[in-house]
Design a protein around this motif. Structure first.
Motif, PDB file in Angstrom:
ATOM      1  N   VAL A 134       1.594  39.648   4.559  1.00  0.00           N
ATOM      2  CA  VAL A 134       1.766  40.962   3.940  1.00  0.00           C
ATOM      3  C   VAL A 134       2.190  40.794   2.486  1.00  0.00           C
ATOM      4  CG1 VAL A 134       3.220  43.028   3.917  1.00  0.00           C
ATOM      5  CG2 VAL A 134       2.208  42.246   6.059  1.00  0.00           C
TER       6      VAL A 134
ATOM      7  N   LYS B  31       0.157  41.850  -0.985  1.00  0.00           N
ATOM      8  CA  LYS B  31       0.763  42.616  -2.083  1.00  0.00           C
ATOM      9  C   LYS B  31       0.597  41.880  -3.413  1.00  0.00           C
ATOM     10  CE  LYS B  31       5.167  44.321  -3.877  1.00  0.00           C
ATOM     11  NZ  LYS B  31       6.624  44.454  -3.645  1.00  0.00           N
TER      12      LYS B  31
ATOM     13  N   THR C 276      -2.863  41.361   7.219  1.00  0.00           N
ATOM     14  CA  THR C 276      -2.611  42.476   6.304  1.00  0.00           C
ATOM     15  C   THR C 276      -3.883  43.297   6.161  1.00  0.00           C
ATOM     16  OG1 THR C 276      -1.900  43.134   4.084  1.00  0.00           O
ATOM     17  CG2 THR C 276      -3.154  41.090   4.260  1.00  0.00           C
TER      18      THR C 276
ATOM     19  N   ILE D  29      -4.080  45.816   3.704  1.00  0.00           N
ATOM     20  CA  ILE D  29      -3.896  46.526   2.449  1.00  0.00           C
ATOM     21  C   ILE D  29      -5.212  46.731   1.706  1.00  0.00           C
ATOM     22  CG2 ILE D  29      -3.402  44.410   1.146  1.00  0.00           C
ATOM     23  CD1 ILE D  29      -1.928  47.954   0.600  1.00  0.00           C
TER      24      ILE D  29
ATOM     25  N   GLU E 155       2.978  47.883   3.282  1.00  0.00           N
ATOM     26  CA  GLU E 155       1.595  48.150   2.872  1.00  0.00           C
ATOM     27  C   GLU E 155       1.462  49.573   2.328  1.00  0.00           C
ATOM     28  OE1 GLU E 155      -0.945  45.166   5.817  1.00  0.00           O
ATOM     29  OE2 GLU E 155      -0.524  47.216   6.459  1.00  0.00           O
TER      30      GLU E 155
END
Length: 564
Positions: free
Chosen positions: A151, A155, A184, A186, A261
């Motif tokens: 995660v 980012k 993740t 995102i 997220e």
């Protein structure tokens, strides 16, 4: 290239659809009328048709899609998979913008590199140290650690200045995004930024965390998860553990992934959506809005999992169709290895130089006992080593496995390595260390072409026994060859599917016809809880009315009895 021409020909007429954000394709039709008896006219028209076909062919070769490929994981094994994706798409004539932590790997006129090398700092080298792992100071199977790690990596990819420059560019447009899923989601937030479909790339075997993005969560009673070391059919307690793992995994996602997220989406993606004067969808909606998923998997490599139509298995796409020749020195070593060659590699992230000294010496003594030639991928030269042991700091693994004198692969069990072992039909001994490597080796053992040796200070004796067993028992090599036959029994090379479905997602405005209705069906409807509630209500009403009727009859009979 042929599929590219067809897609690009359809791409001749393209216009923006302001409502959906995707584009729509106008039908292209050519009506030719031939007059019977006019031979010259027929010839001219045939020539015109051929010229037109040639023009359309040239247009097909000249036009290409603009594709954003996101593969930022700071691990060379993941970079190999990302490099494989762009290699095949570039070969098909597309223009690629490639988000990678290894910008030095590729160059091409149609390739734009978006350097996010800073993500390599997230994974500290000491965390991946074999000494730290053996001493239990690093727990690389901890799912909370894994989720937090990736995660944060997602980012850092989004906030990287090079990637932010791409998001800021109002003129930058893409026809499709291909993003690596690694704990993740995102990158699904980028769909409204570039107003285009998204394809997920899953680098490991299919499991509930990825399947739920395009379909419903598979049943854990017979579907392993990403860190399961069991093979179906599961025992009662294994099924219980898998169910608990499912609940725990969802809890960790909600607790450690979804909040960060959401914050990353709002802070670093939403401003670019608004800057382009577009509506801002909910991130929870975007999370489940991918067109399809490419999976680095194949049933010969893992388990036969029930999969939705929009999960496209392309396991082995990174393997070259034509094996590259070995370097001259290595070619000579392997050609002269009359008793066979054993290759030992702990992968790209796990450094053999970090082996404790006593373990390193024990392995050298073990390899010196063998009559086979041993090639050890080691990051530095060893001054003292047996004559049959050769050290290579970099190894063309596929070319080594393809050599006719090759007999055994000792590996950490990464999915690339197990895939290549099956591709070339060679047995393995697995020494798993991190995440899905335990699952990969357990599957390989259950399939019958591998032995497992746990990593420890005292693993030399276990490894000796494993080597002796695999080399002396022909069942391992026979099973590897059988699985290799199944692996190669495909209509086309997996790279063809990769290119075809990428182009199809663009041409069909997101391949909505493959999207499962399970994503739009609430849980209470899937479980028919509404039907159960209705049936229960009907039963209660029936019981109530029956009691009322019976009660009235009883009361009337009682009253009649009193009157008499």
């Amino acid at each position: 290239m042929q599929s590219m021409s067809a897609a690009a020909s359809s791409h001749v007429a393209r216009a923006a659809d302001s409502d959906t954000g995707f584009y729509w394709l106008l039908p292209f039709r050519l009506n030719l009328v031939f007059t019977k008896g006019h031979i010259v006219g027929v010839v001219i028209k045939k020539m015109a048709l051929r010229v037109l076909g040639l023009i359309l062919l040239v247009i097909g070769f000249c036009e290409s899609y603009k594709i954003l490929v996101i593969s930022p994981v700071a691990a060379k094994s993941h970079a190999i998979l990302g490099d494989g994706v762009i290699k095949h798409l570039l070969k098909a004539g597309h223009q690629i913008s490639y988000v990678t932590a290894f910008p030095e790997n590729n160059s091409h006129p149609n390739l734009t590199i978006i350097d996010v090398k800073a993500t390599t700092d997230i994974i500290k080298e000491e965390v991946m140290s074999l000494d730290m792992i053996i001493n239990k100071k690093s727990d690389l199977q901890n799912i909370q650690f894994i989720v937090n790690l990736f995660v944060e990596m997602g980012k850092q990819t989004i906030v990287n200045k090079n990637f932010q420059n791409v998001l800021k560019d109002k003129k930058q447009q893409f026809d499709v995004i291909i993003a690596e899923w690694m704990f993740t989601e995102i990158y699904s937030g980028l769909i409204p930024v570039f107003d285009c479909p998204l394809i997920w790339l899953s680098t490991i075997e299919p499991h509930w965390m990825v399947i739920k993005l395009i379909d419903e969560i598979p049943n854990p009673a017979y579907t392993p998860d990403s860190l399961t070391v069991y093979a179906p059919p599961f025992t009662f307690w294994q099924r219980v553990q898998l169910l608990l793992n499912l609940f725990l995994g969802q809890y960790l996602q909600y607790s450690y992934a979804y909040g960060p997220e959401q914050n990353t989406y709002e802070q670093f993606i939403v401003p670019h959506i608004r800057d382009k004067i577009r509506p801002v969808p909910s991130f929870d909606v975007l999370r489940y809005n991918a067109s399809l998923m490419f999976g680095n998997s194949h049933y010969s490599l893992g388990t036969s999992t029930r999969l939705p139509l929009n999960y496209i298995s392309i396991g082995g796409y990174h393997i070259d169709t034509d094996t590259k020749p070995l370097p001259k020195g290595l070619q000579t070593i392997m050609d002269n290895a009359k008793n066979g060659v054993i290759y030992f590699s702990m992968g790209s992230n796990l450094k053999s130089k970090h082996f404790p000294q006593e373990l390193r010496e024990g392995l050298l003594n073990l390899f010196g006992e063998l009559k086979q030639t041993v090639i050890w991928k080691f990051e530095e030269q060893l001054e003292t080593r047996p004559k049959n042991v050769h050290i290579v700091q970099w190894a063309p693994q596929q070319s080594i496995l393809a050599h006719p004198n090759f007999v055994l692969f000792i590996t950490h069990g990464g999915l690339l390595s197990t895939t290549e072992a099956i591709h070339f039909g060679v047995p393995i001994i697995g020494i798993p260390v991190f995440a899905d490597q335990f699952t990969n080796i357990e599957v390989a053992v259950n399939k019958g072409y591998a032995r497992k040796t746990p990593l420890s200070y005292s693993m030399v004796d276990d490894l000796r026994e494993s080597i002796r067993d695999v080399l002396n028992n022909p069942k391992y090599s026979a099973k590897a060859k059988e699985l290799s036959r199944i692996y190669h029994s495909r209509m086309v090379h997996p790279s063809v599917d990769l290119v075809h479905w990428t182009e199809e997602v663009v041409a069909s405005q997101g391949a909505l016809y493959l999207r499962s209705a399970a994503l739009q069906t609430p849980l209470y409807q899937k479980l028919y809880l509404d039907l159960a509630a209705l049936v229960t209500l009907i039963i209660f009403v029936f019981i109530y009315l029956t009691r009322k009727v019976l009660g009235s009859f009883t009361k009337k009979a009682h009253n009649d009895k009193k009157k008499n």
